[in-house]
Design an enzyme around this catalytic site. Structure first.
Site, mmCIF file in Angstrom:
data_model
loop_
_atom_site.group_PDB
_atom_site.id
_atom_site.type_symbol
_atom_site.label_atom_id
_atom_site.label_comp_id
_atom_site.label_asym_id
_atom_site.label_seq_id
_atom_site.Cartn_x
_atom_site.Cartn_y
_atom_site.Cartn_z
ATOM 1 N N LEU A 242 30.274 -25.900 -45.181
ATOM 2 C CA LEU A 242 29.926 -25.337 -43.873
ATOM 3 C C LEU A 242 28.414 -25.141 -43.713
ATOM 4 O O LEU A 242 27.777 -24.497 -44.532
ATOM 5 C CB LEU A 242 30.633 -23.978 -43.729
ATOM 6 N N ASP A 243 27.852 -25.666 -42.647
ATOM 7 C CA ASP A 243 26.436 -25.489 -42.312
ATOM 8 C C ASP A 243 25.507 -26.031 -43.391
ATOM 9 O O ASP A 243 24.333 -25.664 -43.440
ATOM 10 C CB ASP A 243 26.110 -24.008 -42.050
ATOM 11 N N GLU A 244 26.016 -26.902 -44.257
ATOM 12 C CA GLU A 244 25.206 -27.392 -45.370
ATOM 13 C C GLU A 244 24.945 -28.890 -45.258
ATOM 14 O O GLU A 244 24.319 -29.477 -46.134
ATOM 15 C CB GLU A 244 25.928 -27.123 -46.708
#
Lengths: 278, 278, 278, 278
Positions: free
Chosen positions: B221-223
């Protein structure tokens, strides 16, 4: 085994990149970076290549030239630093910034001297062990003032002159001695507010952004090819004085970035515009 | 005679540019733009070339492949527009911006459908004659919700999914179906304020600049690899609500720029980073 | 109990803030925000106060006026939205942005109509249920064209005209009908590149930053008070066409921000400059 | 007749601006600038007023305090410059920038000394006639190192400590001696990349923008109230080293701007956030 940069400028045509990279390949040189650009109007081809390996300069240049049309400009700048003289008036910020970068090895150039038409920045230059020459302008014709500067420059033979808030206009014959070699920082976002007192002009016009422009000097005042421009938001609470104060940081950063680009051989001239491979 | 773009990715080695430009030269194709980059850590070579001329795709790709080491990825994307589906929740600004660009031919892609986990943006999509599908998430497991989305996508077979403020997390199996093909706009300057409610977090931390990040979606996530980031200065007078409001303009611009880069084949993936030839 | 904004403009003198805040205090009104500025040259005092409470407009204005020197301008704008008409030619991006903001309640104004000197944006306006009027200019004198516009405006009686890439020059008599009420977006960083074809001019000059300027229209072309300016870095690879394309995003954002400032009563005029309390 | 600044912080309530401006009006003082802000969560009122005239400090402060609720903080800072000590490690750029501004009267403070945990910047400090103290950390416990620093600071009694790329962490007891008086420049856009080696972290994450953050030091590492943040776009061609190089200019500008704000009494602390009247 050394790192070098190859600079090419010529008429455009088919196969130029292939030809140049072929010459480097046959010489067993390893390309680490490559930029090309063709100016659509003039059909001029520009190329900058960083490479490393073992080579003999004149021979490599000849090989490369063989892959290019007649009249091609091929440069393999040596590793010795640029020789630079800085001209100033009384404002210190751009000069101080350059002297600090120079002292700590961040400017790929050697500042050989500072020339001021005021004597007030002598202490700053000498703090950093750079010779300062006071060449007053008061009471002299422009020709006499410039003759004084030229006699200082004569033994130094600098490759570049940097006008770091030098507030006088250089004559066309003077400028012609360093084609593409004089860099000025103008304290506005050119072409807005060309000429004198740009912060006063910006205040009068009520702009919401101010800027600075580093450009090559040509004989048309403030009209030379632009290298770098930076801006800063401002508002109604700024006076002409506080605009000037706020602008100083932008001026020194803009000049420093432009000089890095020029000294690292990243800037080509194409008519009155610059092509920059960063 | 047509314009095309050649994309190459392979292990680095000597003479790659020479080899590729040679294949183009022998095919009498005219190179108009050329970018190369070598990632120092992975020793991967990336190249993007724009050219024009007459050629047969499969044959040219084969010629180019012959100049490259085994395992090279060579792409010659066709001229047909990308097929895209946009996923949304209830915020309209990114979707509206994409629909306007799409309607006026500024997005090099075709928006085939919009899917919302709320029904509130149906009117907006339909104004622009784009089919809207309401796939609620309430009362459903993530698997059920995603199964619903997949059944909508099945007949469309989009090349890209754009998460335009779609506020749900997609499962790893779902993401794995579009490797490098799902683009999200996150409402913060990642990696600052990953996760939920970034403007609330930014307010708490008292930052003086907020931002937005467009990135590829991976199962972390969000990476995922960052494509584009933009920022905006803020001050103490902003509430979490006014930060969010100010942030919307940055979000939609950041997403639009990222999509232009991706759709024009300017973005390469290199581990968890992007290489962008703009 | 309601929220309101008090706007004051008068000759400067001692105790003005004290006097005005006293009038509000005696009326048991709660000040939530307060900005003052004195223009040093003209000695004009400007004040903007947000407050809430129960009050009777005329009476409060009278109280406030009693604390100020003769000739003071005191305004207590009502809560009804501004009535706005947008003028366009053939470029869609600024109009589309305004229509989206309007449709989603983000513009503190009501767009009553769009008038185009081309008919090509009719579909866009009507998508958002805003009446579109085609008022051609071809074959008409400026007076005739403007008479046509005025007859459309007559029944609408708008407080503001927004020139959203309306590419014609309005006459002085026309402009005089909406003093401080006509807002234009100019596609350059004024005063650079005033007049026609600014992106072509910017290309010729080789600038490294382009911009947009939202300003009030006066009878001096491109010389009216500046409300907002935004910029964008560019480089040598931009053509006049790609400069224009890149500039569109800046134009629409600059216009949207300027309109928010004007419609929220944050902009005062002081000679040819604006004072903005944001 | 002198210029002064009045700083107020107290619980919010009705009539505060009216009361304070009344005290100034009765003392025949002329207000030239006035800013107020109420923090919505804490209901704290902050006010900064610049004025000029003749007055007796203690008496005026008492008058102002009479218009405010109990517990109000009222400050009338004197005209003597702040006494500042700069702590450094081995990077020169922030220190050099501060020394130049100091030497030319652009920093509203006096740099009394520089303390380094390396000796390498001695020459730079001494060039500008500022005493340099070498306080090594190697082989010492943190307590011993800090005891050495404290014994240097003891006779100087500085109001502010500036950490200009001082790469060590100060202990909570040390920090507690200068509440709101220690300012650090962190080489990232906090809260992204807190902790060590932020440019290496930024490279790994593949960000497209880097930044710098000037903040007050508290005992929570990199968590203190943020004063100023600036950013810079970067791309895939940057290495961790070139990110660090590019970042230096942003670091020195961010620190210089933060210090100007603090030294001009423009910064209030409100929990873990700053309120800045610029």
């Amino acid at each position: 085994m050394r790192k070098a940069t190859l600079l090419i400028e010529c008429e455009d045509g088919p196969g130029l990149v292939h030809g140049v990279t072929g010459a480097l390949f046959r010489a067993s040189l390893n390309v680490t970076s490559n930029h090309e650009f063709v100016d659509a109007e003039s059909r001029r081809f520009f190329m900058r290549t960083e490479f490393c390996g073992s080579f003999e300069d004149a021979r490599l240049a000849e090989e490369v030239r063989g892959a290019l049309p007649p009249g091609a400009v091929v440069k393999l700048p040596g590793a010795e630093p640029h020789r630079v003289v800085v001209l100033v008036s009384h404002e210190h910020h751009c000069l101080a910034d350059l002297l600090v970068r120079h002292a700590f090895g961040e400017l790929p150039a050697r500042i050989e001297a500072v020339i001021g038409n005021h004597d007030s920045l002598r202490g700053l230059a000498e703090k950093f062990d750079v010779p300062f020459h006071f060449q007053p302008a008061g009471g002299l014709s422009r020709e006499e003032h410039e003759a004084g500067i030229l006699s200082i420059l004569e033994p130094i033979r600098p490759g570049y002159l940097v006008l770091a808030k030098y507030m006088r206009i250089l004559s066309a014959p003077f400028v012609a001695r360093w084609p593409g070699g004089i860099i000025n920082i103008h304290h506005s976002f050119l072409p807005a507010f060309a000429g004198a007192r740009p912060y006063q002009q910006a205040f009068r016009r009520g702009v919401k952004v101010i800027g600075a422009t580093a450009h090559f000097v040509t004989d048309a005042l403030d009209e030379g090819p632009i290298i770098e421009q930076e801006v800063l938001p401002v508002d109604h609470s700024h006076t002409p004085e506080s605009l000037a104060q706020a602008g100083r940081d932008v001026e020194q950063m803009t000049l420093a970035r432009a000089l890095r680009l020029v000294f690292e051989h990243r800037v080509f001239l194409c008519r009155n515009r610059t092509i920059i491979f960063d």
